[in-house]
Motif scaffolding. Structure first.
Motif, PDB file in Angstrom:
ATOM      1  N   THR A 119     -21.208 -31.078  33.706  1.00  0.00           N
ATOM      2  CA  THR A 119     -21.831 -30.786  34.994  1.00  0.00           C
ATOM      3  C   THR A 119     -20.897 -29.894  35.808  1.00  0.00           C
ATOM      4  OG1 THR A 119     -20.883 -32.774  35.987  1.00  0.00           O
ATOM      5  CG2 THR A 119     -23.067 -32.959  35.013  1.00  0.00           C
ATOM      6  N   ARG A 120     -21.472 -28.948  36.506  1.00  0.00           N
ATOM      7  CA  ARG A 120     -20.653 -27.999  37.245  1.00  0.00           C
ATOM      8  C   ARG A 120     -21.392 -27.539  38.490  1.00  0.00           C
ATOM      9  NH1 ARG A 120     -22.892 -26.792  32.583  1.00  0.00           N
ATOM     10  NH2 ARG A 120     -23.941 -24.811  32.158  1.00  0.00           N
ATOM     11  N   TYR A 121     -20.637 -27.463  39.575  1.00  0.00           N
ATOM     12  CA  TYR A 121     -21.200 -26.968  40.827  1.00  0.00           C
ATOM     13  C   TYR A 121     -20.160 -26.105  41.516  1.00  0.00           C
ATOM     14  CZ  TYR A 121     -22.841 -26.702  45.614  1.00  0.00           C
ATOM     15  OH  TYR A 121     -23.218 -26.232  46.847  1.00  0.00           O
ATOM     16  N   VAL A 122     -20.478 -24.827  41.664  1.00  0.00           N
ATOM     17  CA  VAL A 122     -19.629 -23.875  42.374  1.00  0.00           C
ATOM     18  C   VAL A 122     -20.448 -23.354  43.550  1.00  0.00           C
ATOM     19  CG1 VAL A 122     -18.306 -21.736  42.228  1.00  0.00           C
ATOM     20  CG2 VAL A 122     -18.498 -23.233  40.211  1.00  0.00           C
ATOM     21  N   PRO A 123     -20.120 -23.745  44.782  1.00  0.00           N
ATOM     22  CA  PRO A 123     -20.969 -23.387  45.930  1.00  0.00           C
ATOM     23  C   PRO A 123     -21.234 -21.895  46.074  1.00  0.00           C
ATOM     24  CG  PRO A 123     -19.343 -25.046  46.560  1.00  0.00           C
ATOM     25  CD  PRO A 123     -18.995 -24.610  45.172  1.00  0.00           C
ATOM     26  N   SER A 124     -20.277 -21.048  45.711  1.00  0.00           N
ATOM     27  CA  SER A 124     -20.466 -19.609  45.917  1.00  0.00           C
ATOM     28  C   SER A 124     -21.566 -19.030  45.025  1.00  0.00           C
ATOM     29  CB  SER A 124     -19.155 -18.864  45.663  1.00  0.00           C
ATOM     30  OG  SER A 124     -18.736 -19.036  44.314  1.00  0.00           O
ATOM     31  N   LEU A 125     -21.935 -19.729  43.967  1.00  0.00           N
ATOM     32  CA  LEU A 125     -22.944 -19.189  43.052  1.00  0.00           C
ATOM     33  C   LEU A 125     -24.360 -19.210  43.642  1.00  0.00           C
ATOM     34  CD1 LEU A 125     -21.791 -20.601  39.591  1.00  0.00           C
ATOM     35  CD2 LEU A 125     -21.170 -18.465  40.720  1.00  0.00           C
ATOM     36  N   ASN A 126     -24.620 -20.100  44.610  1.00  0.00           N
ATOM     37  CA  ASN A 126     -25.972 -20.149  45.194  1.00  0.00           C
ATOM     38  C   ASN A 126     -25.961 -20.120  46.720  1.00  0.00           C
ATOM     39  OD1 ASN A 126     -25.040 -22.816  45.637  1.00  0.00           O
ATOM     40  ND2 ASN A 126     -27.137 -23.607  45.583  1.00  0.00           N
ATOM     41  N   THR A 127     -24.824 -19.797  47.309  1.00  0.00           N
ATOM     42  CA  THR A 127     -24.703 -19.793  48.761  1.00  0.00           C
ATOM     43  C   THR A 127     -24.603 -18.372  49.289  1.00  0.00           C
ATOM     44  OG1 THR A 127     -23.554 -21.926  48.705  1.00  0.00           O
ATOM     45  CG2 THR A 127     -23.352 -20.616  50.723  1.00  0.00           C
ATOM     46  N   CYS A 128     -25.406 -18.075  50.315  1.00  0.00           N
ATOM     47  CA  CYS A 128     -25.373 -16.759  50.953  1.00  0.00           C
ATOM     48  C   CYS A 128     -25.529 -16.936  52.456  1.00  0.00           C
ATOM     49  CB  CYS A 128     -26.481 -15.859  50.406  1.00  0.00           C
ATOM     50  SG  CYS A 128     -26.427 -14.172  51.055  1.00  0.00           S
ATOM     51  N   ASP A 129     -24.551 -16.455  53.212  1.00  0.00           N
ATOM     52  CA  ASP A 129     -24.611 -16.579  54.665  1.00  0.00           C
ATOM     53  C   ASP A 129     -25.655 -15.651  55.280  1.00  0.00           C
ATOM     54  OD1 ASP A 129     -22.591 -18.480  54.620  1.00  0.00           O
ATOM     55  OD2 ASP A 129     -20.997 -16.977  54.805  1.00  0.00           O
ATOM     56  N   ASP A 130     -25.953 -14.567  54.605  1.00  0.00           N
ATOM     57  CA  ASP A 130     -26.924 -13.596  55.124  1.00  0.00           C
ATOM     58  C   ASP A 130     -28.281 -13.838  54.468  1.00  0.00           C
ATOM     59  OD1 ASP A 130     -28.307 -11.473  56.142  1.00  0.00           O
ATOM     60  OD2 ASP A 130     -26.840  -9.940  55.585  1.00  0.00           O
ATOM     61  N   ARG A 131     -29.030 -14.832  54.972  1.00  0.00           N
ATOM     62  CA  ARG A 131     -30.320 -15.174  54.375  1.00  0.00           C
ATOM     63  C   ARG A 131     -31.339 -14.058  54.565  1.00  0.00           C
ATOM     64  NH1 ARG A 131     -30.073 -19.497  50.998  1.00  0.00           N
ATOM     65  NH2 ARG A 131     -32.243 -20.071  51.461  1.00  0.00           N
ATOM     66  N   ASP A 132     -31.203 -13.285  55.643  1.00  0.00           N
ATOM     67  CA  ASP A 132     -32.149 -12.186  55.877  1.00  0.00           C
ATOM     68  C   ASP A 132     -32.043 -11.131  54.783  1.00  0.00           C
ATOM     69  OD1 ASP A 132     -33.135 -13.371  58.141  1.00  0.00           O
ATOM     70  OD2 ASP A 132     -31.729 -12.358  59.484  1.00  0.00           O
ATOM     71  N   ALA A 133     -30.813 -10.910  54.268  1.00  0.00           N
ATOM     72  CA  ALA A 133     -30.641  -9.921  53.208  1.00  0.00           C
ATOM     73  C   ALA A 133     -31.350 -10.356  51.932  1.00  0.00           C
ATOM     74  CB  ALA A 133     -29.159  -9.689  52.946  1.00  0.00           C
ATOM     75  N   LEU A 134     -31.425 -11.659  51.680  1.00  0.00           N
ATOM     76  CA  LEU A 134     -32.074 -12.156  50.466  1.00  0.00           C
ATOM     77  C   LEU A 134     -33.577 -11.931  50.496  1.00  0.00           C
ATOM     78  CD1 LEU A 134     -30.193 -15.548  49.862  1.00  0.00           C
ATOM     79  CD2 LEU A 134     -29.760 -13.313  48.827  1.00  0.00           C
ATOM     80  N   VAL A 159     -28.956 -10.182  45.383  1.00  0.00           N
ATOM     81  CA  VAL A 159     -27.668  -9.700  45.896  1.00  0.00           C
ATOM     82  C   VAL A 159     -27.389 -10.343  47.243  1.00  0.00           C
ATOM     83  CG1 VAL A 159     -26.329  -7.697  46.616  1.00  0.00           C
ATOM     84  CG2 VAL A 159     -27.949  -7.497  44.708  1.00  0.00           C
ATOM     85  N   CYS A 160     -26.164 -10.843  47.399  1.00  0.00           N
ATOM     86  CA  CYS A 160     -25.722 -11.394  48.673  1.00  0.00           C
ATOM     87  C   CYS A 160     -24.553 -10.556  49.183  1.00  0.00           C
ATOM     88  CB  CYS A 160     -25.293 -12.849  48.527  1.00  0.00           C
ATOM     89  SG  CYS A 160     -24.638 -13.569  50.054  1.00  0.00           S
ATOM     90  N   PRO A 161     -24.703  -9.867  50.292  1.00  0.00           N
ATOM     91  CA  PRO A 161     -23.606  -9.048  50.823  1.00  0.00           C
ATOM     92  C   PRO A 161     -22.351  -9.890  51.069  1.00  0.00           C
ATOM     93  CG  PRO A 161     -25.650  -8.559  51.965  1.00  0.00           C
ATOM     94  CD  PRO A 161     -25.914  -9.752  51.119  1.00  0.00           C
ATOM     95  N   GLY A 162     -21.239  -9.421  50.548  1.00  0.00           N
ATOM     96  CA  GLY A 162     -19.968 -10.106  50.760  1.00  0.00           C
ATOM     97  C   GLY A 162     -19.688 -11.243  49.804  1.00  0.00           C
TER      98      GLY A 162
END
Length: 454
Positions: A143-158, A164-167
């Motif tokens: 089991t593996r969980y890396v938050p950066s793989l599914n987290t994006c602060d700019d939801r509007d860009a998605l 693609v998640c900017p930054g």
């Protein structure tokens, strides 16, 4: 004990506020002193039992970090008969409930404590259970969980490009750890009766028709690349799913026959101070039961409650083990057996199993769970003759899962810890607030719900 967990936040908060206001506004004057010998104290007469039919409408509100804010309503139609059967003769319930994170639980149910004047309690439940973003974090042992793989602060860009998640160059998609699961119908029939003293026996039937999708539309922020579940299926790392299930909608039909032996020595079912509750349950699915899969399951559920010097300080322990075998379909890898387990409580991780761990963090054919709590009732008050108990608690939850019996090893458990508050109204309606932390994974969880975890 009407089926799933009770979620009456709105009703209870309003009632507590009303009771407190009534208590402040009506302080009776002390009685005059008497020089006569006191008369023999009279025992107040209990209220007469309810009779006939009654209708109740209840708002439903809860919250937890995994599923967001939950809201809905429940309609209860109760037949108390002549009042001789407690808590009622028949109860019919209709529920609408959903959350802000795509979970829905709509159901109809019947509860008959003495069905047709027999010693059997019959519970029938028909439900639609929707989990639009059900989590998946890999097979047992990997089991593996890396938050950066599914987290994006700019939801509007998605919204313009969900790939693609900017930054965030590590981003693989907002739905990388998710799949869509919908069960309709979910049918549960349980019959239960006392044998001798605290011993009980139960039997039942569970039918589920589950739809599973591994892909999301662009409007749901679905990425073009494979999710973690799709990666594991293509690599052959997870059981119960094949590459054929990745194309469109897959349907899983399961139908189980269940049986349980129970020992109940608790002094108070909603909030025990002393005693124990144990259950040994078996279940099996085959073509003759209506299932498209042949498998079995065995569950052991042990609960202990013991006061520590005073009834206001209680140690509570739950030990839970579930073993499955055969052709177990993927949606059932998070399931447990037993008469008190519900579809909404599945998986190790989350509100009902390991607080502070992500929902359904661990799944497999073999699952083990331990929960320990120290409960301290520090305050009891009775505003407006409404009895309230306030209890602080500390807890530790531990769990682990294995792919099957053949892969069973001495793998260290995942653990979480935290604290919480319980507000009990008349010993039966219990609001619970918990905050849990998983030191191994750096995740936390906040939970506002009802009733003790066990």
């Amino acid at each position: 004990m009407l089926l799933i967990r009770t979620m009456w936040t709105g009703v209870l908060v309003a009632s507590l506020a009303t009771a407190a206001a009534r208590a402040e506004g009506s302080s009776p004057a002390p009685p005059p002193e008497s020089t006569q010998a006191p008369a023999e104290e009279l025992t107040p007469m209990p209220p007469p039992p309810r009779t006939g039919w009654g209708v109740q409408g209840l708002p439903l509100i809860n919250y937890n970090s995994d599923e967001g804010l939950g809201y809905g309503a429940r309609l209860l139609v109760v037949d108390s008969g002549d009042g001789s059967i407690q808590p009622y003769r028949y109860a019919f319930m209709a529920q609408f409930f959903q959350t802000t994170v795509g979970v829905a639980i709509h159901r109809l149910s019947l509860d008959a404590p003495r069905f047709l004047d027999s010693p059997w309690r019959v519970v029938l439940d028909v439900a639609l259970i929707n989990d639009r973003f059900s989590p998946y974090y890999g097979p047992p042992g990997d089991t593996r969980y890396v938050p950066s793989l599914n987290t994006c602060d700019d939801r509007d860009a998605l919204k313009s490009d969900p790939n693609v998640c900017p930054g965030n160059p590590d981003f693989r998609g907002a739905r990388y750890y998710a799949f869509d699961q919908r069960t309709f119908p979910s049918v549960m029939l349980n019959v239960r009766r006392s044998l001798n003293g605290p011993w009980q026996v139960a039997a039942g039937y569970r039918f589920r028709l589950t739809e599973l999708r591994t892909r999301y539309a662009v409007d749901d922020l679905g990425q073009a690349r494979d999710s973690l579940l799709e990666e594991d299926v293509r690599a052959g790392r997870i059981s119960g799913l094949t590459v054929d299930h990745l194309d469109g909608v897959s349907i899983f039909r399961t139908a189980e026959v269940t049986a349980s032996l129970l020992l109940d020595l608790r002094d108070n079912e909603p909030a025990p101070v002393r005693g124990m509750f144990h259950e040994l349950a078996v279940r099996g699915a085959a073509g003759v039961t209506g299932s498209a899969f042949n498998y079995f399951g065995v569950t052991a559920n042990l609960r202990f409650f013991h006061p520590l010097g005073t009834d206001r300080l209680v140690a509570a322990l739950r030990l839970f083990a579930d073993v499955m075998g055969g052709d177990v379909p993927f949606p059932q890898l998070t399931s447990f057996g037993g008469v008190e387990w519900r579809e909404t409580m599945s998986g190790i991780g989350g509100v009902s199993t390991a607080r502070g761990m992500l929902k359904n963090r661990l799944r497999g054919q073999v699952k083990a769970l331990a929960n320990g709590e120290l409960r301290w009732k520090f305050l009891s008050v009775a505003p407006g003759n409404q009895h309230l108990d306030f209890t602080l608690l500390a807890f530790m939850d531990m769990g682990q899962a294995w792919a099957d019996l053949g892969s069973l090893d001495a793998r260290a458990p995942r653990y979480t810890g935290g604290g919480g508050l319980r507000i009990a109204w008349e010993d039966n309606f219990i609001v619970r607030l918990d905050y849990g932390v998983s030191p191994q994974e750096g995740t936390t969880g906040f939970y506002l719900d009802f009733n003790h975890v066990f």
